[in-house]
Design a protein around this motif. Structure first.
Motif, PDB file in Angstrom:
ATOM      1  N   ASN A  36       0.838  -1.200   0.000  1.00  0.00           N
ATOM      2  CA  ASN A  36       0.000   0.000   0.000  1.00  0.00           C
ATOM      3  C   ASN A  36       0.874   1.252   0.000  1.00  0.00           C
ATOM      4  O   ASN A  36       1.683   1.440   0.910  1.00  0.00           O
ATOM      5  CB  ASN A  36      -0.924   0.009   1.224  1.00  0.00           C
ATOM      6  CG  ASN A  36      -1.886  -1.158   1.224  1.00  0.00           C
ATOM      7  OD1 ASN A  36      -2.443  -1.524   0.187  1.00  0.00           O
ATOM      8  ND2 ASN A  36      -2.077  -1.778   2.390  1.00  0.00           N
ATOM      9  N   VAL A  37       0.721   2.064  -1.015  1.00  0.00           N
ATOM     10  CA  VAL A  37       1.499   3.293  -1.158  1.00  0.00           C
ATOM     11  C   VAL A  37       0.531   4.474  -1.203  1.00  0.00           C
ATOM     12  O   VAL A  37      -0.317   4.546  -2.093  1.00  0.00           O
ATOM     13  CB  VAL A  37       2.375   3.277  -2.426  1.00  0.00           C
ATOM     14  CG1 VAL A  37       3.191   4.555  -2.520  1.00  0.00           C
ATOM     15  CG2 VAL A  37       3.275   2.052  -2.445  1.00  0.00           C
ATOM     16  N   ALA A  38       0.670   5.354  -0.223  1.00  0.00           N
ATOM     17  CA  ALA A  38      -0.181   6.552  -0.194  1.00  0.00           C
ATOM     18  C   ALA A  38       0.402   7.600  -1.141  1.00  0.00           C
ATOM     19  O   ALA A  38       1.576   7.956  -1.042  1.00  0.00           O
ATOM     20  CB  ALA A  38      -0.264   7.103   1.220  1.00  0.00           C
ATOM     21  N   VAL A  68      -2.828   4.514  -3.070  1.00  0.00           N
ATOM     22  CA  VAL A  68      -3.991   5.074  -2.374  1.00  0.00           C
ATOM     23  C   VAL A  68      -3.897   6.591  -2.477  1.00  0.00           C
ATOM     24  O   VAL A  68      -2.985   7.211  -1.912  1.00  0.00           O
ATOM     25  CB  VAL A  68      -4.024   4.635  -0.899  1.00  0.00           C
ATOM     26  CG1 VAL A  68      -5.236   5.242  -0.205  1.00  0.00           C
ATOM     27  CG2 VAL A  68      -4.032   3.112  -0.805  1.00  0.00           C
ATOM     28  N   LEU A  88      -1.688   8.533   7.974  1.00  0.00           N
ATOM     29  CA  LEU A  88      -0.859   7.373   8.274  1.00  0.00           C
ATOM     30  C   LEU A  88      -1.486   6.485   9.344  1.00  0.00           C
ATOM     31  O   LEU A  88      -1.351   5.253   9.312  1.00  0.00           O
ATOM     32  CB  LEU A  88       0.532   7.827   8.714  1.00  0.00           C
ATOM     33  CG  LEU A  88       1.399   8.501   7.642  1.00  0.00           C
ATOM     34  CD1 LEU A  88       2.729   8.938   8.231  1.00  0.00           C
ATOM     35  CD2 LEU A  88       1.629   7.579   6.466  1.00  0.00           C
ATOM     36  N   LEU A  91      -4.619   4.432   7.774  1.00  0.00           N
ATOM     37  CA  LEU A  91      -4.401   3.488   6.684  1.00  0.00           C
ATOM     38  C   LEU A  91      -3.195   2.605   7.005  1.00  0.00           C
ATOM     39  O   LEU A  91      -2.276   3.015   7.698  1.00  0.00           O
ATOM     40  CB  LEU A  91      -4.144   4.231   5.361  1.00  0.00           C
ATOM     41  CG  LEU A  91      -5.273   5.148   4.869  1.00  0.00           C
ATOM     42  CD1 LEU A  91      -4.807   5.914   3.637  1.00  0.00           C
ATOM     43  CD2 LEU A  91      -6.535   4.337   4.554  1.00  0.00           C
ATOM     44  N   ARG A  92      -3.206   1.400   6.480  1.00  0.00           N
ATOM     45  CA  ARG A  92      -2.055   0.487   6.622  1.00  0.00           C
ATOM     46  C   ARG A  92      -1.105   0.775   5.462  1.00  0.00           C
ATOM     47  O   ARG A  92      -1.198   0.197   4.394  1.00  0.00           O
ATOM     48  CB  ARG A  92      -2.543  -0.950   6.601  1.00  0.00           C
ATOM     49  CG  ARG A  92      -1.448  -1.979   6.841  1.00  0.00           C
ATOM     50  CD  ARG A  92      -2.057  -3.371   6.993  1.00  0.00           C
ATOM     51  NE  ARG A  92      -1.023  -4.395   7.026  1.00  0.00           N
ATOM     52  CZ  ARG A  92      -0.619  -5.059   5.945  1.00  0.00           C
ATOM     53  NH1 ARG A  92      -1.163  -4.791   4.773  1.00  0.00           N
ATOM     54  NH2 ARG A  92       0.334  -5.988   6.052  1.00  0.00           N
ATOM     55  N   ILE A  93      -0.168   1.711   5.684  1.00  0.00           N
ATOM     56  CA  ILE A  93       0.668   2.258   4.627  1.00  0.00           C
ATOM     57  C   ILE A  93       2.090   1.722   4.756  1.00  0.00           C
ATOM     58  O   ILE A  93       2.664   1.656   5.841  1.00  0.00           O
ATOM     59  CB  ILE A  93       0.674   3.795   4.687  1.00  0.00           C
ATOM     60  CG1 ILE A  93      -0.741   4.331   4.426  1.00  0.00           C
ATOM     61  CG2 ILE A  93       1.654   4.379   3.692  1.00  0.00           C
ATOM     62  CD1 ILE A  93      -1.277   3.981   3.066  1.00  0.00           C
ATOM     63  N   HIS A  94       2.688   1.350   3.575  1.00  0.00           N
ATOM     64  CA  HIS A  94       4.078   0.911   3.535  1.00  0.00           C
ATOM     65  C   HIS A  94       5.007   1.964   2.935  1.00  0.00           C
ATOM     66  O   HIS A  94       6.238   1.800   2.989  1.00  0.00           O
ATOM     67  CB  HIS A  94       4.208  -0.382   2.724  1.00  0.00           C
ATOM     68  CG  HIS A  94       3.391  -1.505   3.266  1.00  0.00           C
ATOM     69  ND1 HIS A  94       2.182  -1.904   2.712  1.00  0.00           N
ATOM     70  CD2 HIS A  94       3.596  -2.334   4.326  1.00  0.00           C
ATOM     71  CE1 HIS A  94       1.687  -2.913   3.387  1.00  0.00           C
ATOM     72  NE2 HIS A  94       2.531  -3.218   4.384  1.00  0.00           N
ATOM     73  N   VAL A  96       5.044   6.360   1.168  1.00  0.00           N
ATOM     74  CA  VAL A  96       4.309   7.582   0.807  1.00  0.00           C
ATOM     75  C   VAL A  96       5.010   8.240  -0.371  1.00  0.00           C
ATOM     76  O   VAL A  96       6.240   8.369  -0.402  1.00  0.00           O
ATOM     77  CB  VAL A  96       4.240   8.572   1.996  1.00  0.00           C
ATOM     78  CG1 VAL A  96       3.606   9.890   1.563  1.00  0.00           C
ATOM     79  CG2 VAL A  96       3.463   7.958   3.157  1.00  0.00           C
ATOM     80  N   VAL A 120       8.484   5.167   7.911  1.00  0.00           N
ATOM     81  CA  VAL A 120       7.831   4.979   6.613  1.00  0.00           C
ATOM     82  C   VAL A 120       8.660   5.680   5.536  1.00  0.00           C
ATOM     83  O   VAL A 120       8.983   6.857   5.669  1.00  0.00           O
ATOM     84  CB  VAL A 120       6.402   5.553   6.635  1.00  0.00           C
ATOM     85  CG1 VAL A 120       5.772   5.476   5.253  1.00  0.00           C
ATOM     86  CG2 VAL A 120       5.554   4.801   7.643  1.00  0.00           C
ATOM     87  N   ASN A 318       2.730   3.731  12.307  1.00  0.00           N
ATOM     88  CA  ASN A 318       1.982   4.764  11.615  1.00  0.00           C
ATOM     89  C   ASN A 318       1.445   5.847  12.537  1.00  0.00           C
ATOM     90  O   ASN A 318       0.631   6.677  12.135  1.00  0.00           O
ATOM     91  CB  ASN A 318       0.802   4.140  10.855  1.00  0.00           C
ATOM     92  CG  ASN A 318       1.282   3.302   9.686  1.00  0.00           C
ATOM     93  OD1 ASN A 318       2.420   3.458   9.229  1.00  0.00           O
ATOM     94  ND2 ASN A 318       0.439   2.409   9.205  1.00  0.00           N
TER      95      ASN A 318
END
Length: 583
Positions: A36-38, A68, A88, A91-94, A96, A120, A318
């Motif tokens: 998952n990339v914001a 995302v 952050l 969301l479950r972010i890996h 940005v 992150v 996060n």
């Protein structure tokens, strides 16, 4: 409905065994991991939907890349950091990917802080997030697609060298990093064989000079037409306003800006002059979708490298408000040091910016639009230049400079010259250089021959020499003579009648006349008594007369001493002569 038919137990076990052993039945594949990339866009210029990436954009990755999209309209620094932390934590972010339209250095500082708190990876692709920030917070994995001050200066000095703009001055404000800027300029000039003329550093303090009087005075203190400016975007307005009032903008003045983030901007301060130069990434004209795609691909490439080492993708912290605790107690920069995507090098160094960014130099023209002047790579910049940068004034290859260059070529002087830029002038200089080589070679040869030459004197073997007996066979004929009515003429008339008939026309009235005609060229040779000629040659000033024959006497005649009849000296003279002959 018929009842079910019972099946023997042995048949059921056989069928189960066959099913397990069948080569046509494979175990189900392990599910692909999701990344998952914001994609966060900050600014009022972005629409509410954000960028749309094609579903198959990242199909070649071993991970299921899931961008995302998030749009933040509030660009206030305090509100920005709160909104980012909310995104952050929700969301479950890996990773940005961040872009903004503020062009403010504060954005980079905020992203660096958040990456240090959460671990992150954050990629700043454009705007204020791409303004290179050094050094970064400990534990931060904040990566920027901009270029550092050192990289921009390398390209700028390539441009200065190409156009022979060797005289320059440095203008800075108190923007953090200005001391490093000044130091690196010194490094570039001191380590180069180019004869740079650094005319000084002007450090401006704009906080207590609202009217700009002191700024104008400081700018006038240096006389260089080329100026390297280091300041923030907000400070650039005050600096250029003071420069305009001081008459230091317009034709003849060229400014290079570093750190201002003005380059490529469509909304420029009022006083920014035409002819302004800036260094940007080669993708400064890429559309939003292209920039975002590169950022997401960088996060995915780093995640793949991390997965190969550890077998899993860590769950980052996060929550910006809690200490940085991750499943991997390691610096993540090394997973982004060798990244290639789309045939481009996106490798980052430990300071979090590109090692070999593709850079361009752009210039603001008179229509207030930006034009690309040069392009190259900063890792030893290879710069391709146009004949003359748009909007740039300054010197051209004038007739005076061409004469000075030709003078240096002919006489091989080590003097500062300006080389021609145009094709025609270069060809003419090559032609002149070829002529100069021929001229110098001829001049040197003639000078050497003149300095070391030996005087050539013709020789004869005697009066019977061919030069005397057949003078008409030479060209021009030899002109020689003697004094008539003497023993010399009598000897020649008796023994060489043809020679005598030729030389009559050149006979001289006396020895003095003969010597004068020899020196003026009216006579080539004079035949006379050896004792007299040797005496006259020795006393001649300048040694212009020489006797030939190496002391050889061509013909001999007797001498007599006349005395009065019955003189008492006859007997002593006879005895003296006899004694002389006896010796």
């Amino acid at each position: 409905m018929s009842p079910p038919v019972p099946v023997p137990a042995g048949r059921m076990l056989l069928a189960l065994a066959l099913a397990c052993a069948s080569p046509f039945l494979e175990p189900p594949a392990a599910p692909r991991r999701t990344l998952n990339v914001a994609v966060i866009l900050s600014g009022a210029s972005y629409g509410p939907a954000g960028p749309r990436l094609a579903p198959g954009t990242f199909r070649n990755f071993s991970l299921d890349v899931n961008p995302v999209g998030v749009v933040l309209n509030d660009t206030n620094p305090r509100s920005l950091i709160v909104r980012l932390c909310d995104v952050l934590s929700s969301l479950r972010i890996h990773g940005v990917v961040f872009e903004d339209d503020t062009r403010s250095e504060a954005v980079a500082q905020i992203l660096d802080f958040i990456s240090a708190q959460t671990s992150v990876p954050i990629i700043g692709v454009n705007g204020g997030s791409a303004i290179v920030l050094t050094p970064k917070e400990k534990g931060s994995t904040f990566l920027q697609l901009g270029s550092s001050t050192e990289q921009q200066l390398q390209v700028i000095f390539e441009v200065l060298e190409e156009y022979d703009w060797t005289a320059f001055a440095v203008v800075t404000t108190l923007l953090p990093g200005y001391e490093d800027f000044v130091d690196y300029v010194e490094v570039l000039t001191d380590s180069s064989f180019i004869g740079w003329e650094h005319r000084g550093v002007v450090t401006l303090n704009l906080t207590d000079d609202p009217e700009g009087a002191r700024t104008r005075r400081q700018l006038r203190e240096v006389t260089a037409q080329i100026r390297l400016l280091y300041c923030s975007r907000d400070e650039a307005e005050a600096v250029f306003r003071a420069a305009r009032d001081a008459g230091l903008t317009g034709p003849g003045y060229i400014w290079f800006v570093v750190g201002t983030n003005l380059g490529g901007s469509e909304q420029l301060p009022e006083h920014v002059p035409a002819g302004l130069f800036a260094v940007l990434s080669a993708g400064w004209r890429d559309d939003l979708q292209h920039r975002v795609r590169n950022g997401v691909a960088i996060v995915a490439k780093g995640a793949e490298a991390l997965l190969r080492d550890y077998g899993f993708i860590p769950e980052f912290n996060n929550d910006c408000r809690t200490p940085n605790v991750t499943q991997i107690n390691d610096n993540l920069h090394r997973y982004f040091m060798n990244i290639t995507w789309g045939q481009k090098d996106f490798s980052f160094n430990e300071d979090g910016y590109l090692v070999n960014p593709s850079l361009v130099v752009i210039s603001l023209n008179k229509e207030r639009s930006w034009e690309v002047v040069t392009s190259g790579d900063s890792g030893g910049p290879q710069v391709t230049l146009s004949p003359r940068p748009p909007g740039a004034g300054g010197s051209t290859f004038t007739i005076g400079k061409s004469i000075w260059l030709l003078w240096a070529l002919v006489f091989n002087n080590s003097v500062p010259v300006e080389n021609p830029k145009g094709t025609t002038s270069k060809i003419m200089v090559l032609v002149w250089a070829f002529f100069a080589v021929i001229f110098l070679a001829s001049y040197t040869a003639n000078l050497a021959a003149f300095m070391i030459q030996e005087e050539y004197v013709d020789t004869v073997s005697g009066l019977s020499d061919r030069k005397f007996q057949r003078p008409q066979e030479q060209y021009p004929p030899l002109k020689f003579g003697t004094v008539p009515n003497g023993s010399t003429e009598k000897n020649i008339r008796s023994n060489y009648p043809a020679m005598h008939s030729y030389m009559v026309r050149y006979n001289q009235r006396g020895v003095e006349d003969a010597l004068q005609h020899l020196k003026t060229g009216k006579l080539d040779a004079f035949i006379y008594d050896a004792a007299v000629l040797n005496y006259m040659a020795r006393k001649e000033e300048g040694c212009k007369l020489v006797t030939i024959g190496s002391g050889k006497v061509f013909a001999s005649t007797g001498y007599g001493i006349a005395l009065q009849r019955g003189s008492r000296w006859k007997r002593p003279v006879d005895l003296a002569l006899l004694q002389l002959l006896g010796d």
